[in-house]
Design a protein around this motif. Structure first.
Motif, PDB file in Angstrom:
ATOM      1  N   GLY A  63       0.725  -1.184   0.003  1.00 44.50           N
ATOM      2  CA  GLY A  63      -0.014   0.073   0.067  1.00 44.50           C
ATOM      3  C   GLY A  63       0.856   1.425   0.062  1.00 44.50           C
ATOM      4  N   GLN A  64       2.015   1.288   0.883  1.00 43.77           N
ATOM      5  CA  GLN A  64       2.765   2.298   0.966  1.00 43.77           C
ATOM      6  C   GLN A  64       3.672   2.493  -0.443  1.00 43.77           C
ATOM      7  OE1 GLN A  64       2.976   4.538   3.356  1.00 43.77           O
ATOM      8  NE2 GLN A  64       4.084   5.788   1.800  1.00 43.77           N
ATOM      9  N   SER A 169       0.688  -8.573  -4.809  1.00 42.44           N
ATOM     10  CA  SER A 169       0.855  -7.350  -5.829  1.00 42.44           C
ATOM     11  C   SER A 169      -0.014  -6.237  -5.875  1.00 42.44           C
ATOM     12  CB  SER A 169       0.931  -8.041  -7.224  1.00 42.44           C
ATOM     13  OG  SER A 169       1.653  -9.259  -7.362  1.00 42.44           O
ATOM     14  N   VAL A 170       0.651  -4.969  -6.192  1.00 42.69           N
ATOM     15  CA  VAL A 170      -0.271  -3.848  -6.282  1.00 42.69           C
ATOM     16  C   VAL A 170       0.091  -3.481  -7.613  1.00 42.69           C
ATOM     17  CG1 VAL A 170       1.582  -2.431  -5.281  1.00 42.69           C
ATOM     18  CG2 VAL A 170      -0.794  -1.540  -5.365  1.00 42.69           C
ATOM     19  N   ASN A 171      -0.937  -2.800  -8.497  1.00 45.00           N
ATOM     20  CA  ASN A 171      -0.718  -2.677  -9.763  1.00 45.00           C
ATOM     21  C   ASN A 171      -1.248  -0.920  -9.902  1.00 45.00           C
ATOM     22  OD1 ASN A 171      -0.081  -5.099 -11.026  1.00 45.00           O
ATOM     23  ND2 ASN A 171      -2.065  -5.815 -10.036  1.00 45.00           N
ATOM     24  N   GLY A 172      -0.526  -0.422 -10.911  1.00 44.65           N
ATOM     25  CA  GLY A 172      -0.949   1.126 -11.174  1.00 44.65           C
ATOM     26  C   GLY A 172      -0.771   1.173 -12.663  1.00 44.65           C
ATOM     27  N   ARG A 173      -1.589   2.108 -13.322  1.00 45.12           N
ATOM     28  CA  ARG A 173      -1.393   2.469 -14.575  1.00 45.12           C
ATOM     29  C   ARG A 173      -1.848   3.801 -14.767  1.00 45.12           C
ATOM     30  NH1 ARG A 173      -4.370  -0.877 -19.828  1.00 45.12           N
ATOM     31  NH2 ARG A 173      -2.531  -1.982 -18.961  1.00 45.12           N
ATOM     32  N   ILE A 174      -1.245   4.210 -15.789  1.00 46.78           N
ATOM     33  CA  ILE A 174      -1.445   5.944 -16.367  1.00 46.78           C
ATOM     34  C   ILE A 174      -2.645   5.616 -17.200  1.00 46.78           C
ATOM     35  CG2 ILE A 174      -0.842   7.787 -17.615  1.00 46.78           C
ATOM     36  CD1 ILE A 174       2.172   6.953 -16.548  1.00 46.78           C
ATOM     37  N   GLN A 175      -3.826   6.172 -16.876  1.00 48.70           N
ATOM     38  CA  GLN A 175      -5.073   6.264 -17.780  1.00 48.70           C
ATOM     39  C   GLN A 175      -5.051   7.611 -18.680  1.00 48.70           C
ATOM     40  OE1 GLN A 175      -7.543   4.024 -17.312  1.00 48.70           O
ATOM     41  NE2 GLN A 175      -6.540   2.968 -15.637  1.00 48.70           N
ATOM     42  N   ILE A 182      -4.354   3.796  -9.196  1.00 46.22           N
ATOM     43  CA  ILE A 182      -3.772   2.593  -8.673  1.00 46.22           C
ATOM     44  C   ILE A 182      -5.050   1.746  -8.231  1.00 46.22           C
ATOM     45  CG2 ILE A 182      -2.566   1.754  -6.560  1.00 46.22           C
ATOM     46  CD1 ILE A 182      -1.005   4.630  -6.627  1.00 46.22           C
ATOM     47  N   ALA A 183      -4.667   0.399  -8.441  1.00 43.09           N
ATOM     48  CA  ALA A 183      -5.906  -0.768  -8.207  1.00 43.09           C
ATOM     49  C   ALA A 183      -6.225  -0.555  -6.745  1.00 43.09           C
ATOM     50  CB  ALA A 183      -5.377  -2.109  -8.535  1.00 43.09           C
ATOM     51  N   PRO A 184      -7.355  -0.648  -6.489  1.00 42.13           N
ATOM     52  CA  PRO A 184      -7.956  -0.360  -4.906  1.00 42.13           C
ATOM     53  C   PRO A 184      -7.871  -1.549  -4.154  1.00 42.13           C
ATOM     54  CG  PRO A 184      -9.863  -0.782  -6.364  1.00 42.13           C
ATOM     55  CD  PRO A 184      -8.649  -0.659  -7.391  1.00 42.13           C
ATOM     56  N   ALA A 185      -7.380  -2.830  -4.800  1.00 44.75           N
ATOM     57  CA  ALA A 185      -7.352  -3.987  -3.885  1.00 44.75           C
ATOM     58  C   ALA A 185      -5.948  -4.584  -4.297  1.00 44.75           C
ATOM     59  CB  ALA A 185      -8.310  -5.112  -4.073  1.00 44.75           C
ATOM     60  N   LEU A 186      -5.469  -5.159  -3.486  1.00 43.35           N
ATOM     61  CA  LEU A 186      -4.063  -6.019  -3.874  1.00 43.35           C
ATOM     62  C   LEU A 186      -4.691  -7.418  -4.608  1.00 43.35           C
ATOM     63  CD1 LEU A 186      -1.920  -5.705  -0.640  1.00 43.35           C
ATOM     64  CD2 LEU A 186      -2.085  -4.335  -2.689  1.00 43.35           C
ATOM     65  N   THR A 187      -3.740  -7.666  -5.288  1.00 46.99           N
ATOM     66  CA  THR A 187      -3.845  -9.351  -5.934  1.00 46.99           C
ATOM     67  C   THR A 187      -3.029 -10.244  -4.851  1.00 46.99           C
ATOM     68  OG1 THR A 187      -4.018  -8.375  -8.113  1.00 46.99           O
ATOM     69  CG2 THR A 187      -3.587 -10.716  -7.781  1.00 46.99           C
ATOM     70  N   GLU A 188      -3.725 -11.135  -4.221  1.00 45.57           N
ATOM     71  CA  GLU A 188      -3.171 -12.011  -3.457  1.00 45.57           C
ATOM     72  C   GLU A 188      -3.009 -13.603  -4.121  1.00 45.57           C
ATOM     73  OE1 GLU A 188      -5.037 -11.601   0.365  1.00 45.57           O
ATOM     74  OE2 GLU A 188      -4.502  -9.535   0.597  1.00 45.57           O
ATOM     75  N   LEU A 189      -1.862 -14.171  -4.023  1.00 39.17           N
ATOM     76  CA  LEU A 189      -1.986 -15.576  -4.163  1.00 39.17           C
ATOM     77  C   LEU A 189      -1.301 -16.452  -3.169  1.00 39.17           C
ATOM     78  CD1 LEU A 189      -2.294 -17.958  -6.469  1.00 39.17           C
ATOM     79  CD2 LEU A 189      -0.065 -17.178  -7.353  1.00 39.17           C
TER      80      LEU A 189
END
Length: 193
Positions: A63-64, A169-175, A182-189
């Motif tokens: 998150g940070q 994982s945290v993901n971000g993308r330039i729109q 930045i995706a509001p939720a982490l991807t967890e595996l």
């Protein structure tokens, strides 16, 4: 003739247990059984609590990292336009085995290895000074590795040391319009591994 007195009941011979002692032993056995059951349930609950506390490190750190990526994107224009921080040249620690079933104490120099290129964790201005359970990486993705429009921050760990890794994982993308999302939720595996 005198009337006969009623006969007293015979007491058990041969050292039999009095009934009150048997009742006490059964009651104590039941209490021990209940305490044992509660202990087993408590240990299982405590393990889940400890695992949740350890995975909180990955969630909070990513998150940070996401917030730091957004701050670097907004405040650090490169050649007259905003861009995401370039990929970190190495993960911290460098291998998953360093955190497999144990904590790892990173050195400040591991987080600033890309400072001269203003890339990776140095560009994000992110570092950890506490012992860590996870290996962290930051990668630029999307349209070209040098000028990507996406980033992925990843935490890999093996809390129980069984060789099966967990990944957050945290993901971000330039729109469109240059806004960093930045995706509001982490991807967890395998989060509890």
């Amino acid at each position: 003739m005198r009337p006969l007195a009623p006969m007293a009941r015979p007491t058990p011979s041969g050292g039999g247990f009095p009934i009150w002692l048997i009742v006490i032993l059964v009651a104590v056995g039941g209490i021990v059984l209940i305490i044992g059951t509660l202990a087993v349930l408590g240990i299982a609950g405590m393990r889940k609590y400890i695992a949740a506390a350890k995975t909180a490190e990955a969630r909070n750190s990513l998150g940070q990292i996401g917030k730091d990526a957004a701050t670097a994107y907004e405040l650090e224009p490169v050649v007259g336009r905003r861009s995401l921080c370039a990929t970190a040249s190495t993960s911290v620690p460098a291998t998953l085995s360093s955190v497999s079933g144990k904590k790892y104490q990173s050195a400040p120099s591991e987080w600033t290895v890309d400072a001269t290129a203003n890339a990776g964790f140095a560009c994000l201005k992110y570092e950890m000074d506490a012992p860590q359970y996870y290996m962290y990486s930051y990668k630029l993705a999307g349209s070209g590795s040098a000028d990507g429009d996406q980033f992925v921050g990843t935490a890999n760990g093996d809390l129980n040391g069984d060789g099966v890794a967990s990944t957050f994982s945290v993901n971000g993308r330039i729109q469109a319009g240059g806004v960093l999302y930045i995706a509001p939720a982490l991807t967890e595996l395998n989060p509890d591994e």
